[in-house]
Design a protein around this motif. Sequence first.
Motif, mmCIF file in Angstrom:
data_model
loop_
_atom_site.group_PDB
_atom_site.id
_atom_site.type_symbol
_atom_site.label_atom_id
_atom_site.label_comp_id
_atom_site.label_asym_id
_atom_site.label_seq_id
_atom_site.Cartn_x
_atom_site.Cartn_y
_atom_site.Cartn_z
ATOM 1 N N ILE A 168 61.851 21.828 -76.912
ATOM 2 C CA ILE A 168 61.449 20.430 -76.690
ATOM 3 C C ILE A 168 61.679 19.609 -77.955
ATOM 4 O O ILE A 168 62.199 18.485 -77.918
ATOM 5 C CB ILE A 168 59.977 20.369 -76.256
ATOM 6 N N ALA A 169 61.299 20.195 -79.107
ATOM 7 C CA ALA A 169 61.483 19.481 -80.378
ATOM 8 C C ALA A 169 62.957 19.261 -80.678
ATOM 9 O O ALA A 169 63.343 18.197 -81.189
ATOM 10 C CB ALA A 169 60.826 20.275 -81.507
ATOM 11 N N ALA A 170 63.806 20.238 -80.336
ATOM 12 C CA ALA A 170 65.242 20.085 -80.603
ATOM 13 C C ALA A 170 65.830 18.918 -79.829
ATOM 14 O O ALA A 170 66.711 18.209 -80.324
ATOM 15 C CB ALA A 170 65.975 21.378 -80.250
ATOM 16 N N THR A 224 71.655 27.654 -80.052
ATOM 17 C CA THR A 224 72.081 27.641 -78.653
ATOM 18 C C THR A 224 72.407 26.223 -78.209
ATOM 19 O O THR A 224 73.428 25.975 -77.546
ATOM 20 C CB THR A 224 70.998 28.249 -77.754
ATOM 21 N N ALA A 225 71.546 25.280 -78.565
ATOM 22 C CA ALA A 225 71.802 23.888 -78.208
ATOM 23 C C ALA A 225 73.083 23.373 -78.861
ATOM 24 O O ALA A 225 73.876 22.653 -78.234
ATOM 25 C CB ALA A 225 70.612 23.021 -78.612
ATOM 26 N N LEU A 226 73.319 23.753 -80.114
ATOM 27 C CA LEU A 226 74.520 23.291 -80.816
ATOM 28 C C LEU A 226 75.789 23.882 -80.214
ATOM 29 O O LEU A 226 76.831 23.217 -80.191
ATOM 30 C CB LEU A 226 74.426 23.653 -82.306
ATOM 31 N N ILE A 227 75.722 25.120 -79.744
ATOM 32 C CA ILE A 227 76.885 25.702 -79.066
ATOM 33 C C ILE A 227 77.254 24.844 -77.859
ATOM 34 O O ILE A 227 78.427 24.562 -77.608
ATOM 35 C CB ILE A 227 76.596 27.152 -78.642
ATOM 36 N N ALA A 285 73.508 29.035 -68.784
ATOM 37 C CA ALA A 285 72.389 28.120 -69.045
ATOM 38 C C ALA A 285 72.891 26.780 -69.561
ATOM 39 O O ALA A 285 72.406 25.718 -69.149
ATOM 40 C CB ALA A 285 71.422 28.752 -70.045
ATOM 41 N N LEU A 286 73.865 26.810 -70.467
ATOM 42 C CA LEU A 286 74.409 25.561 -71.005
ATOM 43 C C LEU A 286 75.202 24.793 -69.965
ATOM 44 O O LEU A 286 75.264 23.562 -70.005
ATOM 45 C CB LEU A 286 75.284 25.860 -72.227
ATOM 46 N N ASP A 287 75.828 25.510 -69.033
ATOM 47 C CA ASP A 287 76.542 24.833 -67.955
ATOM 48 C C ASP A 287 75.575 24.188 -66.962
ATOM 49 O O ASP A 287 75.873 23.132 -66.391
ATOM 50 C CB ASP A 287 77.445 25.829 -67.207
#
Length: 371
Positions: free
Chosen positions: A47-49, A100-103, A303-305
Amino acid sequence: MANATISPALPGLERLFADDPNAALLTRLLVPAPSLSVALFAPLAGIAADRIGRRAMLLAGVVLFVIAGCAGLVLPDLPSIFASRLVLGIAVALIMTAQTALIGDYFTGDDRNALTGLQISARNFGGLVFISLAGWAATLSPRLSFAIYGLAGAFLPLMWLAIVEPPRIAAAPGATSISGDDGHPSWRGLLAALVLLQGVTNMIFFLMPTQISFFLETRGYESAVMTGTVLGLLMISGGGCALLYRRAQRAIGSTGIFAAGYAAMALGFLLLAGMASTPALLIAALLIGAGYALVSPGFVVMALDLAPARSRGLAGGILTASIFIGQFCSPLASMPLIAAFGYGALFGGTAGLLVLMALIAGAAALLYPKA
């Protein structure tokens, strides 16, 4: 590095703090302690990211990782070292969630598949190197293994220069990403199913590091030597197979990879259940390591998709939590089964469950070949 790096130092730490009446318990809790913190804090980190950004969280996480990881070099007693391990888990939650978010922010399509495969490969080969290094350090001093966490600090200057905050729009009703990536319409439900599957997968895989030494003792092996060999083979085969993820994904798709990976793990556990020779044990380790490495990148990619760009931090945080929840629950679920039915039944039942998972994934691959 987070959990297992200090494993070779545990007997020495127990002797060093022998005057503590809880030394036996606390030393054994030092390895899983970070998992508990990751499981609790990773969703909050996600959430913070999404709200404050990825770059600052990643850099802060690495700084905290170095401080908390190296704290065991100087802390005076086991309770304070245990507390530092809990803080280390918070650092891991920050790092893994942000990365993970940056990927998802930096890469798309085939490039994202390639990077997630490289990520799993790096975890395997890095684990092999650092645990081996920790074993050497523990022969000099039980505290010296904690110094290995300081190596992460060497990457801070490069990260400071290379990691940039991607353009984004904060999560809000009706908000969309700059790239137009709004994710799947049912991404929350699908992500929940994916997270559950990853938790189960990690719970199964973690039977190896948590139970294999005790299993080998029942078969008359010198457990310390053979356990090191088995875990080394797990990491080597996993590191090698993860490098093939992009090619495998192109050839058979994500669901096909899940089918192949779970089938390999099933065969490995089946060999363990009926183990009659050392070669069977070593082949089982190779198969389980390879199968796990094949399926692991798919969780991140899918998950990212599924998640919209504005919620990738949350998706990464929940995904990270599920890894460590599975690891933490593995011995809790397996020990009663071992006590009641024995190792053969546990490994045989695990193989049966993995066969079912492989069949479901195989059916999905036939119905949705492009998935």
